[in-house]
Write a protein that holds these residues in place. Sequence first.
Motif, PDB file in Angstrom:
ATOM      1  N   LEU A  96      -3.999  -1.183   7.263  1.00  0.00           N
ATOM      2  CA  LEU A  96      -3.907  -0.996   5.815  1.00  0.00           C
ATOM      3  C   LEU A  96      -4.549  -2.161   5.082  1.00  0.00           C
ATOM      4  CD1 LEU A  96      -0.200   0.157   5.288  1.00  0.00           C
ATOM      5  CD2 LEU A  96      -2.221   1.570   5.672  1.00  0.00           C
ATOM      6  N   SER A  97      -5.116  -1.860   3.925  1.00  0.00           N
ATOM      7  CA  SER A  97      -5.711  -2.894   3.082  1.00  0.00           C
ATOM      8  C   SER A  97      -4.671  -3.644   2.268  1.00  0.00           C
ATOM      9  CB  SER A  97      -6.745  -2.274   2.133  1.00  0.00           C
ATOM     10  OG  SER A  97      -6.113  -1.341   1.260  1.00  0.00           O
ATOM     11  N   LYS A  98      -3.513  -3.057   2.083  1.00  0.00           N
ATOM     12  CA  LYS A  98      -2.454  -3.654   1.254  1.00  0.00           C
ATOM     13  C   LYS A  98      -1.119  -3.565   1.977  1.00  0.00           C
ATOM     14  CE  LYS A  98      -5.240  -4.360  -2.184  1.00  0.00           C
ATOM     15  NZ  LYS A  98      -5.668  -5.695  -2.517  1.00  0.00           N
ATOM     16  N   HIS A  99      -0.157  -4.323   1.478  1.00  0.00           N
ATOM     17  CA  HIS A  99       1.175  -4.308   2.059  1.00  0.00           C
ATOM     18  C   HIS A  99       1.853  -2.958   1.795  1.00  0.00           C
ATOM     19  CE1 HIS A  99       5.176  -5.507   3.198  1.00  0.00           C
ATOM     20  NE2 HIS A  99       5.612  -5.018   2.066  1.00  0.00           N
ATOM     21  N   ALA A 100       2.385  -2.345   2.833  1.00  0.00           N
ATOM     22  CA  ALA A 100       3.171  -1.107   2.738  1.00  0.00           C
ATOM     23  C   ALA A 100       3.753  -0.843   4.121  1.00  0.00           C
ATOM     24  CB  ALA A 100       2.318   0.071   2.290  1.00  0.00           C
ATOM     25  N   TRP A 101       4.721   0.045   4.170  1.00  0.00           N
ATOM     26  CA  TRP A 101       5.328   0.483   5.420  1.00  0.00           C
ATOM     27  C   TRP A 101       4.517   1.658   5.950  1.00  0.00           C
ATOM     28  CZ3 TRP A 101       9.239  -1.406   8.347  1.00  0.00           C
ATOM     29  CH2 TRP A 101       9.787  -0.572   9.319  1.00  0.00           C
ATOM     30  N   ILE A 102       4.325   1.723   7.271  1.00  0.00           N
ATOM     31  CA  ILE A 102       3.589   2.819   7.906  1.00  0.00           C
ATOM     32  C   ILE A 102       4.552   3.608   8.787  1.00  0.00           C
ATOM     33  CG2 ILE A 102       1.719   3.474   9.466  1.00  0.00           C
ATOM     34  CD1 ILE A 102       0.429   0.736   8.851  1.00  0.00           C
TER      35      ILE A 102
END
Length: 140
Positions: free
Chosen positions: A77-83
């Motif tokens: 991912l390019s940004k912070h997030a949960w996958i």
Amino acid sequence: MATELAWMQAADAVAVKSGAEIAALPAKAVALTLPRTNEAALPAQSGIKEGALAADSYSGFLTIKALPKKAVYQISLSKHAWIDVVQGEKLAETVSFNGAPECPIVRKSVRFELGEGPLTLMIVGSDVETVKIAIREAQD
């Protein structure tokens, strides 16, 4: 990570909105536009810890109709997030992950062992509306 860096920096990412379906893994990044988390209508319960989502976060999903084979796949991912990855109506377990909070191009990568066939990728709790995603078979 050279491939992921190149894909994330390229101007030709596949642009899709949350809920989209793509036929197969693209050989480039996907730019996924996310609605606010409270409007996301995710197809499954996320594995993110309760209370970990900011009220003003963005979340969404996309479906890939077919993975070519059983393998370990890396999702970056390019940004912070949960996958979260849903396959066969279950959340796939993480094989490994790494993150680089200081990197402006690839923020995190998570590996999942996945089977051939369809999957749903959920991105949960982003602080931005559009996240670039690179998905490919993991290379050791």
